[in-house]
Design a protein around this motif. Sequence first.
Motif, PDB file in Angstrom:
ATOM      1  N   GLY A  53     -46.554 -33.670 -12.702  1.00  0.00           N
ATOM      2  CA  GLY A  53     -45.392 -34.409 -12.199  1.00  0.00           C
ATOM      3  C   GLY A  53     -44.121 -34.207 -13.005  1.00  0.00           C
ATOM      4  O   GLY A  53     -43.244 -35.070 -13.005  1.00  0.00           O
ATOM      5  N   LYS A  54     -44.000 -33.059 -13.651  1.00  0.00           N
ATOM      6  CA  LYS A  54     -42.818 -32.780 -14.503  1.00  0.00           C
ATOM      7  C   LYS A  54     -41.545 -32.698 -13.651  1.00  0.00           C
ATOM      8  O   LYS A  54     -40.548 -33.368 -13.943  1.00  0.00           O
ATOM      9  CB  LYS A  54     -43.023 -31.465 -15.298  1.00  0.00           C
ATOM     10  CG  LYS A  54     -44.240 -31.495 -16.204  1.00  0.00           C
ATOM     11  CD  LYS A  54     -44.422 -30.223 -16.983  1.00  0.00           C
ATOM     12  CE  LYS A  54     -44.927 -29.047 -16.182  1.00  0.00           C
ATOM     13  NZ  LYS A  54     -46.317 -29.163 -15.694  1.00  0.00           N
ATOM     14  N   SER A  55     -41.607 -31.870 -12.595  1.00  0.00           N
ATOM     15  CA  SER A  55     -40.406 -31.692 -11.769  1.00  0.00           C
ATOM     16  C   SER A  55     -40.015 -32.989 -11.075  1.00  0.00           C
ATOM     17  O   SER A  55     -38.835 -33.347 -11.015  1.00  0.00           O
ATOM     18  CB  SER A  55     -40.643 -30.618 -10.699  1.00  0.00           C
ATOM     19  OG  SER A  55     -41.008 -29.421 -11.310  1.00  0.00           O
ATOM     20  N   ALA A  56     -41.019 -33.710 -10.569  1.00  0.00           N
ATOM     21  CA  ALA A  56     -40.732 -34.961  -9.849  1.00  0.00           C
ATOM     22  C   ALA A  56     -40.074 -35.971 -10.781  1.00  0.00           C
ATOM     23  O   ALA A  56     -39.127 -36.662 -10.393  1.00  0.00           O
ATOM     24  CB  ALA A  56     -42.027 -35.530  -9.270  1.00  0.00           C
ATOM     25  N   ASP A  68     -39.371 -26.802  -7.793  1.00  0.00           N
ATOM     26  CA  ASP A  68     -39.563 -25.353  -7.664  1.00  0.00           C
ATOM     27  C   ASP A  68     -40.982 -25.097  -7.184  1.00  0.00           C
ATOM     28  O   ASP A  68     -41.787 -26.024  -7.084  1.00  0.00           O
ATOM     29  CB  ASP A  68     -39.201 -24.590  -8.945  1.00  0.00           C
ATOM     30  CG  ASP A  68     -39.991 -25.035 -10.150  1.00  0.00           C
ATOM     31  OD1 ASP A  68     -40.972 -25.744  -9.950  1.00  0.00           O
ATOM     32  OD2 ASP A  68     -39.627 -24.670 -11.276  1.00  0.00           O
ATOM     33  N   SER A  71     -46.703 -24.127  -9.627  1.00  0.00           N
ATOM     34  CA  SER A  71     -47.110 -23.076 -10.563  1.00  0.00           C
ATOM     35  C   SER A  71     -48.539 -22.636 -10.291  1.00  0.00           C
ATOM     36  O   SER A  71     -49.367 -23.431  -9.836  1.00  0.00           O
ATOM     37  CB  SER A  71     -47.012 -23.581 -11.992  1.00  0.00           C
ATOM     38  OG  SER A  71     -45.762 -24.147 -12.192  1.00  0.00           O
ATOM     39  N   LYS A 100     -39.512 -26.285 -18.572  1.00  0.00           N
ATOM     40  CA  LYS A 100     -40.865 -26.844 -18.406  1.00  0.00           C
ATOM     41  C   LYS A 100     -41.932 -25.783 -18.616  1.00  0.00           C
ATOM     42  O   LYS A 100     -41.686 -24.590 -18.412  1.00  0.00           O
ATOM     43  CB  LYS A 100     -41.025 -27.567 -17.070  1.00  0.00           C
ATOM     44  CG  LYS A 100     -41.003 -26.704 -15.848  1.00  0.00           C
ATOM     45  CD  LYS A 100     -41.349 -27.569 -14.642  1.00  0.00           C
ATOM     46  CE  LYS A 100     -41.891 -26.700 -13.527  1.00  0.00           C
ATOM     47  NZ  LYS A 100     -42.370 -27.458 -12.407  1.00  0.00           N
ATOM     48  N   VAL A 237     -43.581 -42.628 -13.274  1.00  0.00           N
ATOM     49  CA  VAL A 237     -43.894 -42.196 -11.901  1.00  0.00           C
ATOM     50  C   VAL A 237     -42.656 -41.468 -11.402  1.00  0.00           C
ATOM     51  O   VAL A 237     -41.528 -41.908 -11.656  1.00  0.00           O
ATOM     52  CB  VAL A 237     -44.204 -43.410 -10.994  1.00  0.00           C
ATOM     53  CG1 VAL A 237     -44.361 -42.978  -9.542  1.00  0.00           C
ATOM     54  CG2 VAL A 237     -45.460 -44.124 -11.460  1.00  0.00           C
ATOM     55  N   ARG A 253     -42.995 -43.597  -3.818  1.00  0.00           N
ATOM     56  CA  ARG A 253     -44.186 -42.881  -3.346  1.00  0.00           C
ATOM     57  C   ARG A 253     -44.890 -43.819  -2.371  1.00  0.00           C
ATOM     58  O   ARG A 253     -45.203 -44.960  -2.708  1.00  0.00           O
ATOM     59  CB  ARG A 253     -45.127 -42.538  -4.511  1.00  0.00           C
ATOM     60  CG  ARG A 253     -44.476 -41.707  -5.589  1.00  0.00           C
ATOM     61  CD  ARG A 253     -45.502 -41.150  -6.542  1.00  0.00           C
ATOM     62  NE  ARG A 253     -46.382 -40.210  -5.878  1.00  0.00           N
ATOM     63  CZ  ARG A 253     -46.071 -38.929  -5.664  1.00  0.00           C
ATOM     64  NH1 ARG A 253     -44.918 -38.455  -6.074  1.00  0.00           N
ATOM     65  NH2 ARG A 253     -46.913 -38.137  -5.052  1.00  0.00           N
ATOM     66  N   TYR A 255     -47.950 -44.916  -0.045  1.00  0.00           N
ATOM     67  CA  TYR A 255     -49.400 -44.781   0.097  1.00  0.00           C
ATOM     68  C   TYR A 255     -49.865 -45.644   1.270  1.00  0.00           C
ATOM     69  O   TYR A 255     -49.123 -46.535   1.715  1.00  0.00           O
ATOM     70  CB  TYR A 255     -50.094 -45.233  -1.193  1.00  0.00           C
ATOM     71  CG  TYR A 255     -49.759 -44.356  -2.370  1.00  0.00           C
ATOM     72  CD1 TYR A 255     -50.288 -43.071  -2.476  1.00  0.00           C
ATOM     73  CD2 TYR A 255     -48.898 -44.799  -3.367  1.00  0.00           C
ATOM     74  CE1 TYR A 255     -49.965 -42.254  -3.549  1.00  0.00           C
ATOM     75  CE2 TYR A 255     -48.582 -43.995  -4.444  1.00  0.00           C
ATOM     76  CZ  TYR A 255     -49.117 -42.722  -4.525  1.00  0.00           C
ATOM     77  OH  TYR A 255     -48.809 -41.915  -5.567  1.00  0.00           O
TER      78      TYR A 255
HETATM   79  P1  GTP Z   1     -46.068 -27.474 -11.868  1.00  0.00           P
HETATM   80  O1  GTP Z   1     -44.696 -26.931 -11.895  1.00  0.00           O
HETATM   81  O2  GTP Z   1     -46.902 -26.842 -10.794  1.00  0.00           O
HETATM   82  O3  GTP Z   1     -46.728 -27.488 -13.187  1.00  0.00           O
HETATM   83  O4  GTP Z   1     -45.989 -29.010 -11.394  1.00  0.00           O
HETATM   84  P2  GTP Z   1     -45.196 -30.237 -12.012  1.00  0.00           P
HETATM   85  O5  GTP Z   1     -45.851 -30.705 -13.245  1.00  0.00           O
HETATM   86  O6  GTP Z   1     -43.754 -29.943 -12.073  1.00  0.00           O
HETATM   87  O7  GTP Z   1     -45.517 -31.344 -10.903  1.00  0.00           O
HETATM   88  P3  GTP Z   1     -44.673 -31.702  -9.607  1.00  0.00           P
HETATM   89  O8  GTP Z   1     -43.558 -32.595  -9.947  1.00  0.00           O
HETATM   90  O9  GTP Z   1     -44.366 -30.454  -8.872  1.00  0.00           O
HETATM   91  O10 GTP Z   1     -45.769 -32.557  -8.828  1.00  0.00           O
HETATM   92  C1  GTP Z   1     -47.001 -32.017  -8.478  1.00  0.00           C
HETATM   93  C2  GTP Z   1     -47.654 -32.940  -7.451  1.00  0.00           C
HETATM   94  O11 GTP Z   1     -47.871 -34.230  -8.007  1.00  0.00           O
HETATM   95  C3  GTP Z   1     -46.809 -33.167  -6.207  1.00  0.00           C
HETATM   96  O12 GTP Z   1     -47.654 -33.255  -5.098  1.00  0.00           O
HETATM   97  C4  GTP Z   1     -46.147 -34.505  -6.457  1.00  0.00           C
HETATM   98  O13 GTP Z   1     -45.855 -35.213  -5.267  1.00  0.00           O
HETATM   99  C5  GTP Z   1     -47.217 -35.233  -7.238  1.00  0.00           C
HETATM  100  N1  GTP Z   1     -46.615 -36.187  -8.163  1.00  0.00           N
HETATM  101  C6  GTP Z   1     -45.509 -36.036  -8.897  1.00  0.00           C
HETATM  102  N2  GTP Z   1     -45.262 -37.125  -9.613  1.00  0.00           N
HETATM  103  C7  GTP Z   1     -46.238 -38.011  -9.301  1.00  0.00           C
HETATM  104  C8  GTP Z   1     -46.520 -39.354  -9.727  1.00  0.00           C
HETATM  105  O14 GTP Z   1     -45.838 -39.942 -10.530  1.00  0.00           O
HETATM  106  N3  GTP Z   1     -47.633 -39.946  -9.195  1.00  0.00           N
HETATM  107  C9  GTP Z   1     -48.450 -39.316  -8.314  1.00  0.00           C
HETATM  108  N4  GTP Z   1     -49.499 -39.975  -7.862  1.00  0.00           N
HETATM  109  N5  GTP Z   1     -48.201 -38.068  -7.908  1.00  0.00           N
HETATM  110  C10 GTP Z   1     -47.113 -37.423  -8.385  1.00  0.00           C
END
Ligand code: GTP
Length: 371
Positions: A53-56, A68, A71, A100, A237, A253, A255
Motif C-alpha cells: 500500500g505504498k502508492s495508495a 503506477d 510491481s 519506493k 490506511v 475504502r 467494503y
Molecule cells: P507495489 O508497487 O506493487 O509494491 O505496490 P504498493 O506497495 O505501492 O501498493 P499499492 O498502493 O499499489 O496497493 C496494492 C493493493 O493494496 C491495491 O489493491 C490497493 O487497493 C490495496 N491497498 C492499498 N492500501 C491499502 C490499505 O490501506 N488497506 C487495504 N486493505 N488495502 C490497501
Amino acid sequence: APDAGRHAQNDGCRTLSLSAHVGFDSLPDQLVRKSIKHGFCFNVLCIGETGIGKSALMSSLFNTNFEDAPSTHFLSSVQLRAQTCELQESNVLLKLTIVKTVGFGDQMNKADSYQPIVDYIDAQFEAYLKEELKVIRSLFSYHDTRIHVCLYFISPTGRCLKTIDLLTMRSLDSKVNIIPVIGKADSISKAELEEFKKKIMSELISNGIQIYQFPTDDETVSEINTIINGHLPFAVVGSMEKVKIGNKMVRARQYPWGIVKVENESHCDTVKLRRMLCTNMEDLREKTCAYYELYRRCRLEKLGCRDIGPENKPISLQEVIEAKRLKFFLEMERKEEEIKQRFVQRVNEKAAMLEEAEQQASMPVCLEFVF
Ligand code: GTP
C-alpha cells in the motif's frame, strides 16, 4: 533609509523622514520571502513489501495520484523507483519526490535486501557532496535528492517484526529518519493493533534500532510531539479512490460491511502522519543534513582530509590538496622510474640474445657432423 519622496526644507538643510520602520528585525521576513520564491523540496522513501500500500498511502497523504503499474514479484534484487511532482498550497511550492522499493522481500535470500536501499541513500549523499565540492557549484538551484524521511511499512501480521524488517531498519538508522508505519491497518482489529504497536516498539528498542523521534524541545509542538512519540508506529490506511458520503467525496475504502475513511482519525492514523510530516518537515530536513554531515566526514577522511594534523595543528584544505598532489606526483615518478628500468633491462636481455645468436651463426659448420 531615507525616503526621497518625503522631505522638508529646514534652514537650508533637508530633513528626511522615514516612511516605515527600518531595522534588522525585518531579516526573518526577507528569509520567508526568499524561501517562498525559491520553493521547498521534500524527499520521501517508502520501503515495504510488494503490494503493502505504498502508492495508495502516498496518494492519500499528498492528495495526488502516485499510482503506477503493480510491481512484479519476480525481480532478482530490490530496486528503487523515484517519482517527482510539484505541489502548490497557497503560494508555497513543494517539489516532492517519492522513492519506493520494488520487489522488496520477494527474493528467496533476503539477507542483502537492504543493500540496494543503503546504496541508493549513499548515492544521493555522494551526488550532493560532488556538487558541494565543485569549483563552480550551484547548490541553490541544485535538485537535492537526499532522503528526508523513510516510511518503513510493516506488514499487519499482528505478531512481530520480521528479520528483514530488523535488518533493514538497523542498516538504515544511521543514514535516514525512519518512521515505522503499519500498512493496511484496516486488516487488523483495534485491540490487536494496540498490542501490535507495543510489540513493535519493544522489538525496536531491544534490537537497538533508532527511529525518528518528533522533537520535543520547541514548546509550540512539544506537547503534541510527546504524545505522538508515544503512539508510534502509525497505523495507516490508503486509498486511490474517493467515495461519496453524504454530499462529499472522501478518500475511503469501501467494503461489503462498511467504509474505512482514510481521513477519519478513529479509523486510522493517516491524518496524524500527514500532520506530523507537515509540521516537522523542517526538523526532518535538518536531521537529514546531520546524517549527511556524518557521511561527508567519513568520505573526506577516507580521502585523507583532516582538520587537525600532527601536534594538533590545524590543516587547511589547500594543504591537504597540496600534500595529495605531491604524494601523487612522487608515486607517478616512482612508477616512471620502475618502467624505465624494466625497459632498459628488457633491451639488455634482447641485445644479449642477439649477440649470442650472431656468435652461433658465425661458427664454422662441422661437415663430419652434417654427413
Ligand atoms: P507495489 O508497487 O506493487 O509494491 O505496490 P504498493 O506497495 O505501492 O501498493 P499499492 O498502493 O499499489 O496497493 C496494492 C493493493 O493494496 C491495491 O489493491 C490497493 O487497493 C490495496 N491497498 C492499498 N492500501 C491499502 C490499505 O490501506 N488497506 C487495504 N486493505 N488495502 C490497501
